[in-house]
Design an enzyme around this catalytic site. Structure first.
Site, PDB file in Angstrom:
ATOM      1  N   GLN A 196       0.782  -1.095  -0.146  1.00 58.21           N
ATOM      2  CA  GLN A 196       0.090   0.009   0.096  1.00 58.21           C
ATOM      3  C   GLN A 196       0.947   1.342  -0.309  1.00 58.21           C
ATOM      4  OE1 GLN A 196      -2.544   0.259   3.423  1.00 58.21           O
ATOM      5  NE2 GLN A 196      -4.091   1.497   2.270  1.00 58.21           N
ATOM      6  N   HIS A 200       0.957   3.614  -3.607  1.00 56.12           N
ATOM      7  CA  HIS A 200       0.290   4.841  -3.740  1.00 56.12           C
ATOM      8  C   HIS A 200       1.177   6.003  -3.853  1.00 56.12           C
ATOM      9  CE1 HIS A 200      -3.898   3.649  -3.021  1.00 56.12           C
ATOM     10  NE2 HIS A 200      -3.489   2.424  -2.491  1.00 56.12           N
ATOM     11  N   LEU A 376      -5.461  -3.674 -11.608  1.00 51.21           N
ATOM     12  CA  LEU A 376      -4.915  -4.943 -11.464  1.00 51.21           C
ATOM     13  C   LEU A 376      -4.410  -5.017  -9.912  1.00 51.21           C
ATOM     14  CD1 LEU A 376      -2.722  -7.226 -13.580  1.00 51.21           C
ATOM     15  CD2 LEU A 376      -1.582  -6.257 -11.738  1.00 51.21           C
ATOM     16  N   TYR A 377      -3.720  -3.791  -9.606  1.00 53.59           N
ATOM     17  CA  TYR A 377      -3.141  -3.630  -8.064  1.00 53.59           C
ATOM     18  C   TYR A 377      -3.929  -3.442  -7.019  1.00 53.59           C
ATOM     19  CZ  TYR A 377       1.627  -3.812  -6.720  1.00 53.59           C
ATOM     20  OH  TYR A 377       3.019  -4.153  -6.270  1.00 53.59           O
ATOM     21  N   HIS A 380      -7.047  -5.269  -2.307  1.00 54.69           N
ATOM     22  CA  HIS A 380      -7.613  -5.083  -0.858  1.00 54.69           C
ATOM     23  C   HIS A 380      -8.012  -6.281  -0.084  1.00 54.69           C
ATOM     24  CE1 HIS A 380      -7.963  -1.431  -3.137  1.00 54.69           C
ATOM     25  NE2 HIS A 380      -8.018  -0.858  -1.945  1.00 54.69           N
ATOM     26  N   GLY A 517       1.151  -7.718 -14.193  1.00 51.64           N
ATOM     27  CA  GLY A 517       1.698  -6.989 -13.184  1.00 51.64           C
ATOM     28  C   GLY A 517       3.282  -6.879 -13.069  1.00 51.64           C
ATOM     29  N   SER A 521       5.755  -3.712 -13.325  1.00 53.74           N
ATOM     30  CA  SER A 521       6.261  -3.468 -12.091  1.00 53.74           C
ATOM     31  C   SER A 521       7.990  -3.363 -12.410  1.00 53.74           C
ATOM     32  CB  SER A 521       6.260  -4.603 -11.299  1.00 53.74           C
ATOM     33  OG  SER A 521       5.008  -4.735 -10.829  1.00 53.74           O
TER      34      SER A 521
END
Lengths: 612, 612
Positions: A196, A200, A376-377, A380, A517, A521
């Site tokens: 997270q 973010h 995709l990320y 949660h 992903g 990344s």
């Protein structure tokens, strides 16, 4: 005459898909990343196969060389199995220990991964076709595939239902957590908050403008630590020795209160002033886990400044700050790759941060965050419903916005607790009450952005499309439910499919998350300017001493170097985790789940039975 | 004891440069792009040779491979002579006509040129050392060499005078035009305005903030046509068929008046409302030559939109506009490379726009405008003091801000006149009264930005540093004057040196402009996103028809396709120009300069005697 009539009807029938649909591109006729362009005549189209290894009307014919490559290339699943197989571990051990082999392989991994991402990107989120703004307009997310054309027979193109299932129904049937399902790879909630905190930094949707808009710097830019711009940066800086302003509370350095450093931070209304902290990211007061990372990184910045000052007594505040920031940026990438990505990939090869292997390669040191990567990320389900801090259980409502919990327990105990608590499984039926709305919103945003179906993305990222609903979920029950709702597996929505697909062997996720992903990344991390030839040298970071801090950074050192006293457990995986204890059929359930992982003095009534 | 004393003094003397100066980097001890970093002890330093082909304390020792390369590499001067030599023309003719050879060579040229430019850049204009902002902060120019360190013995480091000569003195002695000196390569003022129109797309200094600040998009982004942002763009658009708003005056399409399109444009106070036009660049009302280019390009955009609409009757205004803009961007780059750069380089090889040869190469599709490039491109001597439009002479004061002259004569006659008038020589003693202040300002800005001396830049760009003032100027008189002012040729300022250096054979400029400007130009042009593999395909531009417009664009077609009636002369070189009529000694004077070049009906009293 009769024959002519028959011939005409046959011709008409064969043309039917194009006749009934206004836009022939709705059926995605172009293969292998060919681009569909409608023509002068209504219903006509062409496929642009330029710069591809394919030709033909639908870019369906591979070139001779491509044919050989395709023949020789192992499937994505095979490669994955090689990378995680215990029986091949001895080969990887050799590769890991022979630098020249490891370098070669890292180069291949970096390039294979990042080459899948269009850079510079061709599409952004407000137009359905290439624009120059896709590259130049930073207030929009890029996107990998253009949207489903407007005016298609169905929302997904030509397949699936005329109307997509309501998000309420989807949430209820597939996503609502009834029982906490732990991550099958033993990830800790320290991992949850790492994800997270890190992501973010660049997943920053500008909701006021719409789900395609962004206020992101589109890469690893440490803005979540230093603020969004020079003005915020200046507010957070102490103006002395390059350091950030911090205050001592209970003998530890913490961020300032926002009443003392007037930077924008979002807390609930009437939140007590002495529980509101000034942080580089306006939302990072949301979770004490984020506050912990923020605190540790700020301490690290100040620690690095001390090291730099000792090396360069003549440097002023500004140079110490700017260089400290570069060191922290370098450490961030190093830790993300070698601790976090290594944990997520779970490969036998040691994933290393080696910028030098890309020097001289065809690799773009630029990055745009793609809307698809952002969706995709949305992980949660990793978030549990309550937290066990040193034996006390905090339900989510008592945890959210309560940064002061970190102060109460101290960074050591807090880190230890997060390292010991299990994260949730990023999968179906695992959105807790506090995140279920995010799920619904994400699916809705995917519809507003008119994302192409999951299977189109799988093809785009060199994965085989799922052939049936059972192929997708790996079981029968949800597959049958899904089939009722979507009718055709080619019509399953992107994010819905990601949450429902079967898990990969020895991995946290299904193949789509890993194979889409992964490229985004790797690209985003290695494309950072500091990885380029001109930046990546000791002098950029203030000399060898600080360059070594970057080159040897680990998550454990980051915490231990910035927490006084004995170092707590710092781990993205809970201790004593045993691999392999997974239900081979559904691939997501754990057979055992020891209570003692939650600290010696507590017994977690809910989690202790978290076996499906 | 005596010996010890002697030894100590010897040691002290040998250390003197470092002892007397606080900062040892003032003497630029690091060679071959090594980076100087001060150390812990006062006066100590180290050279960072990482990622270079050199090692040693001062990065002075080439690697074995580099040694061979250096031995084999012809000098920049030799290569230039090969490229312009009439006796080798037959070889170039073969290369030009054999596509595979020509492609190979274009690739080498693109790569050799652009590899000299650091991309992403390491330095910006507000810090003396690497920052991440050099790449991410678009409001600053990048810079290639860091500034002269603060607190050095002299403004140029350790050499030269303690105080630099006043700009007034320099202007008077070296730069003031007494007699118009024509460009020795026969460039027309259509070339002058091409340069001005094109480069002000990205040379945009934010003077309010300072000479290092910029409001540029840092590349060829056609903002000078479409405005700086979406808001301005929307003001300029008609909202129909993708077109820009234009008005018919005297039977020709022209930009709107600014009273009708409220975009910011700068005209003198009390300028009549019906002589103020709404243009994409706020300063382009300054010169009718800029207004001419702006008008022609706007017509071209609208013409392209018509072509696109015929190909795609289903496209809406937005798609026609966005795609038209991509086509115009592509045409811009094509024309700049194949007409303008070809003219400037004057090489026997045909310089072509071939993006495909860079696919798969190590090449960055990103660009930052460097402060040095901006300074080097201050080509104000190109500007004459008066203009001959169809036989009428307009002194500068009657020309500046008088866009209406284009309307008066019509675009055809105006273009013809500009094609027939000679531009000035970009050299010493050739700044007219209207541009002399710009010269002074440029030199001053170079001092504020603390540019390193010319010779440092020559070394940085693989040129031999000038060994004497005569070596620099190619003559004795100015060399002697310069020596009096600067003392040491290693202390000559960047921009001053550029204007004073001897001209290269068969070229408009000295070697510094060519060998520093060339890399920045090639890099900026080829690094445009549309040149990358994902953009460069027919579908990006709306299909084959429009892609062909891009691929076959020429300056002549641009004008002729947008001017009704017979096509005027469209030429960056005045007609009947004869090469070789240059004074071989000073390399800048023409022996003859035929009057008739100024149109049949006029005799230009001033220019006709412009032989030195």
């Amino acid at each position: 005459m009769k024959e002519l009539l028959l011939l005409t009807s046959l011709l008409l029938v064969s043309l039917l898909p194009w006749v009934t649909s206004d836009n022939p591109c709705c059926s995605y006729p172009c293969q292998n990343n060919g681009i569909c362009l409608t023509g002068k005549q209504p219903g006509s189209y062409s496929c642009d196969c330029a710069n591809l290894d394919f030709s033909g009307r639908h870019c369906e014919i591979p070139s001779f060389l491509k044919r050989i490559k395709l023949f020789l290339r192992p499937s994505s699943e095979t490669i994955h199995n090689w990378l995680v197989s215990p029986s091949l571990k001895w080969i990887w051990d050799i590769i890991n220990s022979v630098d020249v082999l490891h370098n070669l392989l890292m180069k291949r991994i970096y390039l294979l991964r990042s080459n899948v991402v269009d850079s510079p990107p061709l599409y952004e989120t407000v137009h359905d076709y290439p624009t120059i703004g896709a590259t130049t307009n930073f207030t929009l997310y890029a996107r990998t595939l253009p949207p489903v054309p407007l005016g298609c027979p169905t929302p997904m193109g030509t397949k699936g239902p005329k109307e997509l299932p309501s998000v309420e129904l989807l949430a209820k049937k597939f996503f609502t957590r009834t029982k906490f399902r732990p991550d099958p790879m033993g990830s800790s909630v320290l991992m949850t908050f790492f994800a997270q905190h890190f992501t973010h930094m660049f997943f920053k949707t500008d909701y006021k403008k719409g789900p395609g808009h962004s206020w992101s710097g589109h890469g690893v830019d440490v803005t979540s630590l230093y603020g969004r711009n020079v003005e915020e940066e200046n507010l957070l800086r102490s103006g002395k020795d390059g350091k950030l302003k911090m205050q001592v509370i209970s003998g530890e350095d913490y961020p300032m209160f926002s009443k003392d450093v007037p930077i924008e931070v979002r807390y609930p209304p009437n939140h007590p002033e002495n529980l509101k902290f000034a942080l580089g990211h306006p939302f990072f007061g949301l979770m004490p886990g984020l506050f912990l990372y923020e605190t540790i990184w700020m301490r690290e910045h100040n620690r690095v400044c001390d090291v730099l000052k000792a090396e360069h007594p003549d440097w002023d505040d500004e140079r110490l700050f700017q260089t400290g920031k570069l060191v922290v940026l370098g450490e961030t990438i190093k830790i993300v790759i070698e601790d976090y990505v290594q944990h997520l990939a779970n490969y036998n090869i040691q994933i290393k941060f080696k910028p030098t292997v890309l020097f001289g390669e065809s690799f773009q040191y630029q990055n745009k965050i793609n809307a698809e990567f952002n969706h995709l990320y949305h992980w949660h389900p990793l978030m549990p419903d309550e937290f066990n801090i040193s034996g006390t259980i905090y339900p989510m409502k008592d945890f959210m916005f309560h940064s002061e919990l970190v102060l109460k327990y101290g960074t050591a105990a807090f880190t230890e607790s997060l390292s010991r608590q299990r994260a949730g499984h990023m999968s179906h039926h695992n959105h807790g009450p506090s995140t279920l709305n995010v799920l619904k919103e994400t699916v809705l945003h995917g519809r507003i952005l008119r994302f192409q179906p999951l299977n189109n993305y799988r093809k785009r990222f060199n994965l085989d499309p799922y052939t049936s609903f059972e192929d997708l979920t790996g079981e029968k029950e949800m597959a049958a439910e899904l089939e009722k709702l979507y009718g055709d597996v080619d019509a399953v929505e992107f994010y819905v499919g990601i949450l429902l697909e079967r898990r990969r062997l020895k991995n946290l996720f299904g193949s789509t998350v890993v194979e889409i992903g992964g490229p985004f990344s790797v690209k985003g991390l290695m494309a950072n300017p500091i990885c380029s030839k001109h930046y990546w040298k000791p002098s950029t970071f203030g000399g060898d001493v600080a360059f070594d801090i970057v080159r040897t950074a680990t998550l454990e050192k980051l915490f231990c170097g910035n927490i006084d006293g004995p170092c707590p457990l710092v781990s993205l995986r809970v201790p004593d985790f045993e691999d392999g204890d997974v239900d081979e059929h559904t691939n997501y359930a754990f057979k055992k789940y020891p209570d003692e992982l939650y600290g010696k003095n507590s017994r977690n009534h809910k989690y202790s039975s978290a076996t499906i």
